[in-house]
Design a protein around this motif. Structure first.
Motif, PDB file in Angstrom:
ATOM      1  N   ASN A  95       0.770  -1.308   0.018  1.00  0.00           N
ATOM      2  CA  ASN A  95       0.032   0.025  -0.099  1.00  0.00           C
ATOM      3  C   ASN A  95       0.774   1.261   0.036  1.00  0.00           C
ATOM      4  N   HIS A  96       2.184   1.083  -0.183  1.00  0.00           N
ATOM      5  CA  HIS A  96       2.979   2.425  -0.460  1.00  0.00           C
ATOM      6  C   HIS A  96       3.179   3.344   0.868  1.00  0.00           C
ATOM      7  N   VAL A  97       3.166   2.504   1.926  1.00  0.00           N
ATOM      8  CA  VAL A  97       3.111   3.032   3.274  1.00  0.00           C
ATOM      9  C   VAL A  97       4.695   3.046   3.633  1.00  0.00           C
ATOM     10  N   PRO A  98       5.511   4.268   3.937  1.00  0.00           N
ATOM     11  CA  PRO A  98       6.886   4.167   4.216  1.00  0.00           C
ATOM     12  C   PRO A  98       7.219   3.918   5.618  1.00  0.00           C
ATOM     13  N   LEU A  99       6.152   4.175   6.596  1.00  0.00           N
ATOM     14  CA  LEU A  99       6.525   4.184   7.874  1.00  0.00           C
ATOM     15  C   LEU A  99       5.799   3.496   8.894  1.00  0.00           C
ATOM     16  N   ILE A 100       6.259   2.771   9.721  1.00  0.00           N
ATOM     17  CA  ILE A 100       5.504   2.005  10.873  1.00  0.00           C
ATOM     18  C   ILE A 100       5.640   2.584  12.070  1.00  0.00           C
ATOM     19  N   LEU A 101       4.856   3.003  12.826  1.00  0.00           N
ATOM     20  CA  LEU A 101       5.025   3.461  14.312  1.00  0.00           C
ATOM     21  C   LEU A 101       4.489   2.660  15.384  1.00  0.00           C
ATOM     22  N   VAL A 102       5.244   2.063  15.963  1.00  0.00           N
ATOM     23  CA  VAL A 102       4.971   1.115  17.243  1.00  0.00           C
ATOM     24  C   VAL A 102       4.835   1.682  18.600  1.00  0.00           C
ATOM     25  N   GLY A 103       3.592   1.421  19.217  1.00  0.00           N
ATOM     26  CA  GLY A 103       3.353   2.069  20.528  1.00  0.00           C
ATOM     27  C   GLY A 103       3.926   1.321  21.778  1.00  0.00           C
ATOM     28  N   GLN A 132      15.662  -3.241  23.575  1.00  0.00           N
ATOM     29  CA  GLN A 132      16.349  -2.253  22.765  1.00  0.00           C
ATOM     30  C   GLN A 132      16.522  -3.481  21.552  1.00  0.00           C
ATOM     31  N   VAL A 133      17.179  -4.564  21.903  1.00  0.00           N
ATOM     32  CA  VAL A 133      17.680  -5.512  20.668  1.00  0.00           C
ATOM     33  C   VAL A 133      16.434  -5.760  19.783  1.00  0.00           C
ATOM     34  N   PHE A 134      15.359  -6.180  20.348  1.00  0.00           N
ATOM     35  CA  PHE A 134      14.356  -6.409  19.585  1.00  0.00           C
ATOM     36  C   PHE A 134      13.926  -5.031  18.805  1.00  0.00           C
ATOM     37  N   MET A 135      13.724  -4.266  19.044  1.00  0.00           N
ATOM     38  CA  MET A 135      13.491  -2.665  18.485  1.00  0.00           C
ATOM     39  C   MET A 135      14.488  -2.336  17.336  1.00  0.00           C
ATOM     40  N   LYS A 154      16.840  -4.530  15.935  1.00  0.00           N
ATOM     41  CA  LYS A 154      16.684  -5.414  15.067  1.00  0.00           C
ATOM     42  C   LYS A 154      15.607  -5.496  14.051  1.00  0.00           C
ATOM     43  N   LEU A 155      14.194  -5.164  14.661  1.00  0.00           N
ATOM     44  CA  LEU A 155      13.111  -4.886  13.796  1.00  0.00           C
ATOM     45  C   LEU A 155      13.113  -4.008  12.972  1.00  0.00           C
ATOM     46  N   ALA A 156      13.733  -2.866  13.594  1.00  0.00           N
ATOM     47  CA  ALA A 156      13.948  -1.477  12.470  1.00  0.00           C
ATOM     48  C   ALA A 156      14.732  -1.741  11.383  1.00  0.00           C
ATOM     49  N   ASP A 157      16.002  -2.350  11.639  1.00  0.00           N
ATOM     50  CA  ASP A 157      16.946  -3.044  10.627  1.00  0.00           C
ATOM     51  C   ASP A 157      16.381  -3.866   9.778  1.00  0.00           C
ATOM     52  N   PHE A 158      15.774  -4.895  10.129  1.00  0.00           N
ATOM     53  CA  PHE A 158      14.703  -5.773   9.303  1.00  0.00           C
ATOM     54  C   PHE A 158      13.728  -4.998   8.259  1.00  0.00           C
ATOM     55  N   SER A 159      13.017  -4.095   8.936  1.00  0.00           N
ATOM     56  CA  SER A 159      12.079  -3.400   8.173  1.00  0.00           C
ATOM     57  C   SER A 159      12.770  -2.478   6.994  1.00  0.00           C
ATOM     58  N   SER A 160      13.901  -2.037   7.520  1.00  0.00           N
ATOM     59  CA  SER A 160      14.760  -0.927   6.461  1.00  0.00           C
ATOM     60  C   SER A 160      14.992  -1.748   5.162  1.00  0.00           C
ATOM     61  N   GLN A 161      15.326  -3.192   5.300  1.00  0.00           N
ATOM     62  CA  GLN A 161      15.669  -3.949   4.190  1.00  0.00           C
ATOM     63  C   GLN A 161      14.685  -4.019   2.890  1.00  0.00           C
ATOM     64  N   ALA A 176       9.608   3.193  13.582  1.00  0.00           N
ATOM     65  CA  ALA A 176      10.059   3.958  14.868  1.00  0.00           C
ATOM     66  C   ALA A 176       8.950   3.635  16.044  1.00  0.00           C
ATOM     67  N   TYR A 177       9.689   4.025  17.158  1.00  0.00           N
ATOM     68  CA  TYR A 177       8.691   3.850  18.265  1.00  0.00           C
ATOM     69  C   TYR A 177       8.780   5.112  19.178  1.00  0.00           C
ATOM     70  N   PRO A 178       7.889   6.027  18.817  1.00  0.00           N
ATOM     71  CA  PRO A 178       7.727   7.206  19.121  1.00  0.00           C
ATOM     72  C   PRO A 178       7.451   7.454  20.552  1.00  0.00           C
ATOM     73  N   LEU A 179       6.646   6.507  21.160  1.00  0.00           N
ATOM     74  CA  LEU A 179       6.300   6.687  22.608  1.00  0.00           C
ATOM     75  C   LEU A 179       7.244   6.196  23.547  1.00  0.00           C
ATOM     76  N   TYR A 180       8.158   5.490  23.095  1.00  0.00           N
ATOM     77  CA  TYR A 180       8.941   4.459  24.332  1.00  0.00           C
ATOM     78  C   TYR A 180       9.292   5.355  25.290  1.00  0.00           C
ATOM     79  N   GLU A 181      10.092   6.555  24.979  1.00  0.00           N
ATOM     80  CA  GLU A 181      10.617   7.287  26.107  1.00  0.00           C
ATOM     81  C   GLU A 181       9.401   7.996  26.653  1.00  0.00           C
ATOM     82  N   PRO A 182       8.702   8.993  26.015  1.00  0.00           N
ATOM     83  CA  PRO A 182       7.669   9.771  26.501  1.00  0.00           C
ATOM     84  C   PRO A 182       6.625   9.135  27.523  1.00  0.00           C
TER      85      PRO A 182
END
Length: 205
Positions: A83-91, A104-107, A109-116, A122-128
């Motif tokens: 569907n030509h969606v370039p970004l996944i945001l995970v809560g 951290q290792v999961f997040m 590695k999953l980001a690296d896997f997606s980039s392939q 991205a995980y925008p809520l992780y710290e906030p």
């Protein structure tokens, strides 16, 4: 496996109303769409069919939740590519550190896997939202449940595991080549080849 099937849909409707209320006067509300992706069969291939073989190879640890989230992310990647969606945001939020998939290792590695596949994860809520009080305050401010009372409940959720980032990383490194092949075969319409990426449980993985 769940109590109130309508809860995710209701949560989406509330989020849509929040977006609409925040949209400046005269502008149309942002386009939104609610989609549920079924990752059950893929999760079965990633863990349930083969956990007796996989656990000894990953320090004897219970990685059921890691496999489930890997299945969800994989289905998400396929959807995004189609569907030509370039970004996944995970809560994810760090206040749920007892979940082995929210490490951290999961997040990373999953980001690296997606980039392939050209997808940014991205995980925008992780710290906030690492502070439970902040997360609860924001949810309740918008009339959303904050205790999970009506949320779908997984049968495996929060099962005991002593898995560390080492075992989580071992499992992901073991499954990524197979999962990548599954994505490629699925996108190419090769149904047989995609299914054979995860043979039945009585066959060697």
């Amino acid at each position: 496996m769940s109590r109130f099937h309508s809860f995710p849909q209701q949560r989406y409707q509330v989020a849509r109303e929040i977006l609409k209320a925040q949209s400046p006067t005269g502008r149309p509300e942002p386009d939104t769409e609610y989609i549920e992706l079924d990752s059950g069969r893929l999760f079965q291939g990633l863990w349930l069919d083969h956990y007796e073989d996989l656990m000894p190879r990953c320090g004897g640890k219970n990685l059921v939740c890691v496999a489930c989230k890997l299945a969800m992310h994989t289905k998400g990647i396929i959807y995004c590519i189609r569907n030509h969606v370039p970004l996944i945001l995970v809560g994810y939020t760090s206040k749920q550190g007892y979940y082995p998939e929210q490490t951290q290792v999961f997040m990373e590695k999953l980001a690296d896997f997606s980039s392939q596949f050209g997808i940014t994860t991205a995980y925008p809520l992780y710290e906030p939202f690492s502070d439970k009080h902040i997360a609860r305050h924001l949810l309740e401010e918008h009339g959303l449940p904050s205790t999970g009372g009506g949320e779908r409940k997984c049968l495996f959720c929060q099962t005991k595991t002593t898995a560390t980032e080492k075992e989580i990383g071992q499992y992901l490194d073991l499954m990524f080549p197979r999962t990548a092949a599954f994505v490629e075969h699925t996108l190419a319409g090769r149904i047989r080849e995609a299914a054979l990426c995860f043979p039945p449980g009585n066959q060697q993985l």
